[in-house]
Design a protein around this motif. Structure first.
Motif, mmCIF file in Angstrom:
data_model
loop_
_atom_site.group_PDB
_atom_site.id
_atom_site.type_symbol
_atom_site.label_atom_id
_atom_site.label_comp_id
_atom_site.label_asym_id
_atom_site.label_seq_id
_atom_site.Cartn_x
_atom_site.Cartn_y
_atom_site.Cartn_z
ATOM 1 N N THR A 8 -27.466 -10.922 22.001
ATOM 2 C CA THR A 8 -28.891 -10.939 22.310
ATOM 3 C C THR A 8 -29.688 -11.665 21.236
ATOM 4 O OG1 THR A 8 -29.104 -8.721 21.360
ATOM 5 C CG2 THR A 8 -28.895 -8.880 23.754
ATOM 6 N N LYS A 9 -29.246 -11.583 19.985
ATOM 7 C CA LYS A 9 -29.934 -12.324 18.928
ATOM 8 C C LYS A 9 -29.783 -13.825 19.145
ATOM 9 C CE LYS A 9 -27.797 -9.876 15.803
ATOM 10 N NZ LYS A 9 -27.270 -9.361 14.548
ATOM 11 N N GLY B 221 -33.031 -19.332 23.331
ATOM 12 C CA GLY B 221 -34.012 -19.403 24.411
ATOM 13 C C GLY B 221 -35.380 -19.807 23.893
ATOM 14 N N TYR B 222 -35.787 -19.237 22.761
ATOM 15 C CA TYR B 222 -37.085 -19.577 22.173
ATOM 16 C C TYR B 222 -37.111 -21.026 21.713
ATOM 17 C CZ TYR B 222 -41.304 -19.306 19.372
ATOM 18 O OH TYR B 222 -42.551 -19.532 18.864
ATOM 19 N N GLY C 18 -31.875 -14.814 22.222
ATOM 20 C CA GLY C 18 -33.304 -14.826 21.924
ATOM 21 C C GLY C 18 -33.727 -16.059 21.146
ATOM 22 N N TYR C 19 -32.986 -16.378 20.098
ATOM 23 C CA TYR C 19 -33.354 -17.532 19.282
ATOM 24 C C TYR C 19 -33.199 -18.839 20.059
ATOM 25 C CZ TYR C 19 -33.519 -21.129 15.783
ATOM 26 O OH TYR C 19 -33.843 -22.262 15.085
ATOM 27 N N THR D 83 -28.734 -12.283 29.410
ATOM 28 C CA THR D 83 -27.610 -11.744 28.649
ATOM 29 C C THR D 83 -27.369 -10.269 28.947
ATOM 30 O OG1 THR D 83 -28.103 -13.303 26.871
ATOM 31 C CG2 THR D 83 -26.694 -11.449 26.310
ATOM 32 N N MET E 203 -37.087 -17.411 25.624
ATOM 33 C CA MET E 203 -36.497 -16.284 24.908
ATOM 34 C C MET E 203 -36.333 -15.078 25.833
ATOM 35 S SD MET E 203 -37.951 -14.163 21.641
ATOM 36 C CE MET E 203 -39.314 -13.499 22.578
ATOM 37 N N ILE E 204 -37.374 -14.739 26.557
ATOM 38 C CA ILE E 204 -37.308 -13.600 27.476
ATOM 39 C C ILE E 204 -36.239 -13.837 28.543
ATOM 40 C CG2 ILE E 204 -38.603 -12.336 29.253
ATOM 41 C CD1 ILE E 204 -41.131 -12.855 27.483
ATOM 42 N N VAL F 288 -32.634 -13.552 26.950
ATOM 43 C CA VAL F 288 -32.255 -12.169 26.621
ATOM 44 C C VAL F 288 -31.988 -11.372 27.898
ATOM 45 C CG1 VAL F 288 -33.064 -10.006 25.597
ATOM 46 C CG2 VAL F 288 -33.403 -12.149 24.375
ATOM 47 N N LEU G 25 -41.489 -18.817 24.314
ATOM 48 C CA LEU G 25 -41.451 -17.379 24.575
ATOM 49 C C LEU G 25 -40.776 -17.050 25.904
ATOM 50 C CD1 LEU G 25 -42.289 -14.528 23.694
ATOM 51 C CD2 LEU G 25 -44.447 -14.904 24.883
#
Length: 191
Positions: free
Chosen positions: A61-62, A68-69, A65-66, A84, A77-78, A81, A74
């Motif tokens: 997820t880390k 995706g961002y 998130g990174y 995933t 990122m959403i 995550v 934003l």
């Protein structure tokens, strides 16, 4: 919209195929992000993985998130995550409701046993890629020595990995600060 779809599909595949947790997800993320979509190169991915391992929480997820961002802000990122974790949520609901009735079947036990060597090979390939990167970046002798020291600390002295990571981060920051000071001295020196 296509970028969001690609982000979702990439990380949904990781979520669906990352059987075995974070370590098995890392090579899958690498394949999607570096090889397939080329959102990062190997060096950037290695840096991200090193940073992600210093932070608490699940690595998949880390990374999602990174990445995706980085790819799409934003919403990226959403999207990453969620892509995933959705497969895990769905599979956990299904498996937890039926696990007790199927855990004795040979095919379930065989599937569980077969995953272990597959994940081991995927981790070995990724490990070799990081060893090559360390050898090229630090030089082979320092990389082998550092790897040996860390192995001894982890395996024989039972030092917690968090302590080793923390010490290496402090050391790297001190070295960077020292290099920055040397660079400033060279810029200020007219000779």
């Amino acid at each position: 919209m296509k970028t969001q779809w690609n982000i979702f599909i990439a990380f949904f595949r990781v979520g669906m195929l990352g059987y075995g947790g974070g370590p098995s997800s890392i090579p899958l993320v690498h394949k999607e992000v570096v090889d397939k979509y080329k959102w990062m190169n190997d060096e950037e991915f290695g840096d991200l993985l090193a940073l992600g391992n210093t932070l608490p929480g699940p690595i998949a997820t880390k990374l999602a998130g990174y990445i995706g961002y980085r790819v799409s802000g934003l919403w990226g990122m959403i999207n990453a995550v969620l892509a995933t974790i959705i497969p895990t949520i769905i599979l956990m609901i299904i498996l937890l409701t039926s696990l007790s009735s199927i855990k004795e079947f040979d095919w379930v036990q065989g599937m569980t046993a077969a995953v272990i060597p597959v994940v081991g090979v995927m981790l070995a390939v990724l490990t070799w890629q990081f060893i090559e990167k360390a050898g090229k970046g630090m030089g082979w002798i320092p990389a082998v020595i550092l790897g040996g020291v860390v192995f001894i600390l982890l395996q024989f002295l039972s030092v917690h990995p968090g302590i080793i990571i923390g010490v290496l981060i402090v050391f790297a920051l001190m070295k960077k600060d020292k290099n920055d000071q040397l660079d400033k001295q060279k810029e200020g020196d007219p000779s």
